[in-house]
Scaffold this motif. Structure first.
Motif, PDB file in Angstrom:
ATOM      1  N   LEU A  51       8.916 -13.658  -2.993  1.00  0.00           N
ATOM      2  CA  LEU A  51       7.839 -13.862  -2.019  1.00  0.00           C
ATOM      3  C   LEU A  51       8.174 -13.247  -0.668  1.00  0.00           C
ATOM      4  N   LEU A  52       9.442 -13.282  -0.278  1.00  0.00           N
ATOM      5  CA  LEU A  52       9.838 -12.662   0.989  1.00  0.00           C
ATOM      6  C   LEU A  52       9.640 -11.149   0.944  1.00  0.00           C
ATOM      7  N   GLY A  53       9.958 -10.548  -0.207  1.00  0.00           N
ATOM      8  CA  GLY A  53       9.698  -9.117  -0.367  1.00  0.00           C
ATOM      9  C   GLY A  53       8.217  -8.820  -0.435  1.00  0.00           C
ATOM     10  N   ALA A  54       7.460  -9.702  -1.106  1.00  0.00           N
ATOM     11  CA  ALA A  54       6.020  -9.504  -1.269  1.00  0.00           C
ATOM     12  C   ALA A  54       5.278  -9.658   0.051  1.00  0.00           C
ATOM     13  N   ALA A  55       5.725 -10.576   0.904  1.00  0.00           N
ATOM     14  CA  ALA A  55       5.045 -10.829   2.172  1.00  0.00           C
ATOM     15  C   ALA A  55       5.021  -9.579   3.038  1.00  0.00           C
ATOM     16  N   LEU A  56       6.176  -8.931   3.175  1.00  0.00           N
ATOM     17  CA  LEU A  56       6.238  -7.710   3.969  1.00  0.00           C
ATOM     18  C   LEU A  56       5.387  -6.610   3.344  1.00  0.00           C
ATOM     19  N   ALA A  57       5.455  -6.485   2.032  1.00  0.00           N
ATOM     20  CA  ALA A  57       4.704  -5.424   1.354  1.00  0.00           C
ATOM     21  C   ALA A  57       3.197  -5.635   1.469  1.00  0.00           C
ATOM     22  N   LEU A  58       2.759  -6.898   1.471  1.00  0.00           N
ATOM     23  CA  LEU A  58       1.323  -7.183   1.564  1.00  0.00           C
ATOM     24  C   LEU A  58       0.758  -6.665   2.878  1.00  0.00           C
ATOM     25  N   THR A  59       1.382  -7.048   3.982  1.00  0.00           N
ATOM     26  CA  THR A  59       0.861  -6.593   5.275  1.00  0.00           C
ATOM     27  C   THR A  59       1.130  -5.108   5.492  1.00  0.00           C
ATOM     28  N   TRP A  60       2.230  -4.598   4.913  1.00  0.00           N
ATOM     29  CA  TRP A  60       2.519  -3.161   4.989  1.00  0.00           C
ATOM     30  C   TRP A  60       1.412  -2.382   4.277  1.00  0.00           C
ATOM     31  N   SER A  61       0.946  -2.890   3.129  1.00  0.00           N
ATOM     32  CA  SER A  61      -0.071  -2.183   2.346  1.00  0.00           C
ATOM     33  C   SER A  61      -1.406  -2.111   3.083  1.00  0.00           C
ATOM     34  N   VAL A  62      -1.645  -3.070   3.967  1.00  0.00           N
ATOM     35  CA  VAL A  62      -2.873  -3.059   4.771  1.00  0.00           C
ATOM     36  C   VAL A  62      -2.693  -2.186   6.005  1.00  0.00           C
ATOM     37  N   GLY A 357       3.502  -2.079  -6.049  1.00  0.00           N
ATOM     38  CA  GLY A 357       4.946  -2.018  -6.236  1.00  0.00           C
ATOM     39  C   GLY A 357       5.734  -2.890  -5.288  1.00  0.00           C
ATOM     40  N   GLY A 358       5.194  -3.104  -4.081  1.00  0.00           N
ATOM     41  CA  GLY A 358       5.918  -3.880  -3.097  1.00  0.00           C
ATOM     42  C   GLY A 358       5.483  -5.322  -2.980  1.00  0.00           C
ATOM     43  N   PHE A 359       4.194  -5.613  -3.260  1.00  0.00           N
ATOM     44  CA  PHE A 359       3.671  -6.972  -3.109  1.00  0.00           C
ATOM     45  C   PHE A 359       3.618  -7.735  -4.431  1.00  0.00           C
ATOM     46  N   LEU A 360       2.822  -7.247  -5.375  1.00  0.00           N
ATOM     47  CA  LEU A 360       2.670  -7.954  -6.646  1.00  0.00           C
ATOM     48  C   LEU A 360       3.967  -7.949  -7.452  1.00  0.00           C
ATOM     49  N   ASN A 361       4.665  -6.813  -7.425  1.00  0.00           N
ATOM     50  CA  ASN A 361       5.891  -6.668  -8.210  1.00  0.00           C
ATOM     51  C   ASN A 361       6.953  -7.728  -7.891  1.00  0.00           C
ATOM     52  N   PRO A 362       7.394  -7.888  -6.637  1.00  0.00           N
ATOM     53  CA  PRO A 362       8.432  -8.899  -6.381  1.00  0.00           C
ATOM     54  C   PRO A 362       7.959 -10.327  -6.598  1.00  0.00           C
ATOM     55  N   MET A 363       6.662 -10.576  -6.357  1.00  0.00           N
ATOM     56  CA  MET A 363       6.149 -11.921  -6.579  1.00  0.00           C
ATOM     57  C   MET A 363       6.217 -12.297  -8.056  1.00  0.00           C
ATOM     58  N   ILE A 364       5.730 -11.390  -8.895  1.00  0.00           N
ATOM     59  CA  ILE A 364       5.744 -11.635 -10.345  1.00  0.00           C
ATOM     60  C   ILE A 364       7.172 -11.652 -10.870  1.00  0.00           C
TER      61      ILE A 364
END
Length: 426
Positions: A51-62, A357-364
């Motif tokens: 989730l820590l990896g996904a959090a950064l990737a989520l806002t990065w993707s936006v 690759g950065g958001f969904l991937n680390p969460m799953i």
């Protein structure tokens, strides 16, 4: 004969953006190498690591596509860059103050917001200011080599050493220092690109009229998005879960783990610019295919190999997969659309790639690791690398040496060409 200044504006940009992008990835990846310590201190599990990896990737993707759009529109690019670097450095420092998972999660969200626009901004400016013969090298060197040197070599070695010498909180506090220095040099040195020169470059390359909404209609753009999403899945699964796997499953010490991860970084630093440079002659597609094939070695080597020296050797070889990362993220997208849309093309590729690759991937993968074991994300990484390799077969070649689209303007900046010409000696 002509004498080119070593300290030309193009070279200055390459050096400044090399350190800027490198520090972005240093800050982004530092938490992965410190997680074995942080998890013990705060009582975190693998799902929370994901989730820590996904959090950064989520806002990065936006913020990545938004930053790409702004980089094509904003007047003072250098001011925006300097402010963003200063902001993410402050957020990195604040990681050291975190006492709960919730605080870390919010800080990762904020870091993604301010780091996302930096790469489209820097790569767009560099694409405009680079001479055609050096574009592949400049983009690959500033993106892949800096990423590798700072994110995959210096980050595991330095951040773990600092945490061992002091603690993980202090390691984060010290990250503010390079950010302050970089902000100063960006504001002092970077010039806003000349719009007249930019449009001249574009007119020399293509007469195709493309609206912003048409960027995704280019085959190479959506292929780049797919490939980048898959190689991001491979890279992020390795970088997020690899350090913890080596410590908790393989039984390595934090120091040994840091050197194993650094072996990948050394190869990443070398191949990150070598493969894009070689692709200037061989073509982007053949170089991407070879690079994609070697990327498969990365996750499998730390799962199936117990010998640390052999593991490090295989990681070094597999790091040649960094070439397809840089090619799909910036080089191929930039060469596939008219230059005035380069920022948007890179932003879309990074943004959507980060989302998957950065958001969904680390969460799953974090949930899979808690359920089936910490090795599971590494098998997912290998599968993603295989699919990415298959997709690279469908790239349309874009290398100027292969498609005959050498630009009329051969050098980096008009005013420097005049200065170079004035240095002709009798």
């Amino acid at each position: 004969m002509e004498k080119r200044k070593l300290w030309s504006y193009e070279n200055k940009l390459v050096i400044i953006f090399f350190f800027t992008i490198g520090f972005v990835f240093f800050d982004r990846l530092a938490i992965n190498y410190l997680f074995p310590m942080i998890s013990q201190d705060l009582g975190l599990n693998y799902t929370q690591l994901g989730l820590l990896g996904a959090a950064l990737a989520l806002t990065w993707s936006v913020s990545g596509p938004l930053g790409g759009f702004l980089s094509d529109k904003v007047k003072s690019k250098k001011a925006m860059l300097a402010i963003l670097v200063l902001l993410f450095s402050l957020i990195s420092l604040m990681h050291g103050l975190a006492q709960t998972f919730g605080m870390l999660f919010v800080l990762r969200l904020l870091m993604g917001i301010v780091e996302g626009p930096l790469i489209p901004q820097t790569q767009s400016i560099l694409a405009m200011e680079s001479s055609e013969r050096r574009k592949g090298f400049n983009l690959g060197f500033t993106m892949n080599t800096s990423n590798a040197l700072f994110g995959s070599i210096l980050a595991p070695v330095l951040i773990v050493a600092l945490a061992n010498a002091f603690d993980w909180h202090t390691a984060f506090y010290l990250t503010i220092i390079p950010g302050l220095i970089l902000s100063f040099f960006i504001f002092r040195t970077v010039k806003n690109p000349d719009p007249a020169q930019f449009h001249e470059m574009h007119s020399g390359k293509s007469t195709e009229k493309v609206k912003v909404k048409d960027v995704l209609k280019h085959r190479n753009i959506w292929l780049s998005i797919i490939v980048f999403s898959l190689v991001m899945t491979t890279l992020m699964a390795f970088q997020i879960f690899g350090p913890t796997y080596l410590v908790q499953a393989k039984g390595l010490s934090e120091t040994t783990m840091s050197f194993v991860m650094a072996a990948f970084g050394v190869g990443y630093a070398i191949f990150g610019f070598l493969i894009p440079s070689i692709s200037e002659r061989t073509g982007r597609k053949p170089a991407s295919l070879l690079s994609g094939l070697l990327l498969i070695l990365v996750p499998l080597s730390i799962v199936f190999v117990d010998s640390v020296p052999l593991m490090m050797l295989l990681l070094f070889i597999g790091s040649a997969g960094s070439g397809v990362i840089g090619m799909s993220m910036s080089v191929i997208p930039v060469e596939s659309v008219p230059l005035q849309y380069s920022g948007l093309a890179i932003g879309l590729t990074i943004g959507i790639g980060e989302l998957f690759g950065g958001f969904l991937n680390p969460m799953i993968n974090g949930a899979l690791a808690d359920t089936y074991g910490i090795q599971t994300p590494l098998f997912v990484a290998a599968g993603a690398a295989i699919i990415a390799l298959l997709c690279t077969m469908f790239f349309k070649e874009t290398a100027p040496s292969k498609v005959g689209t050498e630009q009329v303007q051969p050098s980096a900046r008009q005013e420097e060409e005049q200065e170079v010409k004035s240095t002709v000696q009798v």
